[in-house]
Design a protein around this motif. Sequence first.
Motif, PDB file in Angstrom:
ATOM      1  N   SER A  57       8.979  21.363  18.626  1.00  0.00           N
ATOM      2  CA  SER A  57       9.414  22.833  18.612  1.00  0.00           C
ATOM      3  C   SER A  57       9.063  23.216  20.132  1.00  0.00           C
ATOM      4  O   SER A  57      10.069  23.660  20.841  1.00  0.00           O
ATOM      5  CB  SER A  57       8.725  23.589  17.928  1.00  0.00           C
ATOM      6  N   HIS A  63      13.866  23.687  15.633  1.00  0.00           N
ATOM      7  CA  HIS A  63      13.620  25.168  15.639  1.00  0.00           C
ATOM      8  C   HIS A  63      13.486  25.327  13.944  1.00  0.00           C
ATOM      9  O   HIS A  63      13.746  24.659  13.132  1.00  0.00           O
ATOM     10  CB  HIS A  63      14.629  25.876  16.108  1.00  0.00           C
ATOM     11  N   GLU A  65      13.234  28.235  10.961  1.00  0.00           N
ATOM     12  CA  GLU A  65      14.021  29.471  10.252  1.00  0.00           C
ATOM     13  C   GLU A  65      13.513  29.705   9.053  1.00  0.00           C
ATOM     14  O   GLU A  65      13.331  28.883   8.208  1.00  0.00           O
ATOM     15  CB  GLU A  65      15.449  29.524  10.452  1.00  0.00           C
ATOM     16  N   ARG A  66      13.036  31.094   8.918  1.00  0.00           N
ATOM     17  CA  ARG A  66      12.507  31.716   7.604  1.00  0.00           C
ATOM     18  C   ARG A  66      13.502  31.900   6.700  1.00  0.00           C
ATOM     19  O   ARG A  66      14.409  32.655   6.935  1.00  0.00           O
ATOM     20  CB  ARG A  66      11.260  32.664   8.018  1.00  0.00           C
ATOM     21  N   GLN A  67      13.483  31.169   5.522  1.00  0.00           N
ATOM     22  CA  GLN A  67      14.262  31.622   4.435  1.00  0.00           C
ATOM     23  C   GLN A  67      13.618  32.075   3.299  1.00  0.00           C
ATOM     24  O   GLN A  67      13.050  31.129   2.595  1.00  0.00           O
ATOM     25  CB  GLN A  67      15.289  30.609   4.197  1.00  0.00           C
ATOM     26  N   TYR A  73      12.927  23.584   8.840  1.00  0.00           N
ATOM     27  CA  TYR A  73      13.114  23.080   9.906  1.00  0.00           C
ATOM     28  C   TYR A  73      14.407  22.178  10.463  1.00  0.00           C
ATOM     29  O   TYR A  73      14.987  21.764   9.432  1.00  0.00           O
ATOM     30  CB  TYR A  73      11.974  22.138  10.404  1.00  0.00           C
ATOM     31  N   THR A  76      17.803  20.910  16.832  1.00  0.00           N
ATOM     32  CA  THR A  76      18.589  21.782  17.746  1.00  0.00           C
ATOM     33  C   THR A  76      19.630  21.022  18.247  1.00  0.00           C
ATOM     34  O   THR A  76      19.379  20.185  19.380  1.00  0.00           O
ATOM     35  CB  THR A  76      17.510  22.444  18.828  1.00  0.00           C
ATOM     36  N   ARG A 107      24.256  24.626  16.259  1.00  0.00           N
ATOM     37  CA  ARG A 107      23.574  25.499  15.201  1.00  0.00           C
ATOM     38  C   ARG A 107      23.572  27.069  15.714  1.00  0.00           C
ATOM     39  O   ARG A 107      23.155  27.165  16.837  1.00  0.00           O
ATOM     40  CB  ARG A 107      22.290  25.081  14.776  1.00  0.00           C
TER      41      ARG A 107
END
Length: 107
Positions: A57, A63, A65-67, A73, A76, A107
């Motif tokens: 990172s 990168h 991303e919260r889901q 993860y 990139t 992305r």
Amino acid sequence: MDESQVIRSLAALAHEARLQVFRALVVAGPDGLTPGALAEQLGIAPTALSFHLKELSNAQLIHAERQGRNLLYSATFPAMNDLLAYLTENCCQGQACTPSALPCPPR
């Protein structure tokens, strides 16, 4: 891509576990993987995986991303494409030596 970013990227990839993590995330595509799925798939202890994810990172190669309750993860892809372009710039004395490959989707 400037040389300092290239050096950070290559340094991050210059470790067996980080290279495995990065390759797994490239294969997973834009959907990415959770740390749990990565740890299970690669056989890396969660604490060690956390360290390697942080290094990748910091090099801006992946990168998170919260889901919902999960962190996903993913690679990139623009950074990966920039690194590959930097490494192959001026190959074959500036002549087109291979068919131009399409870059991975951003992305």
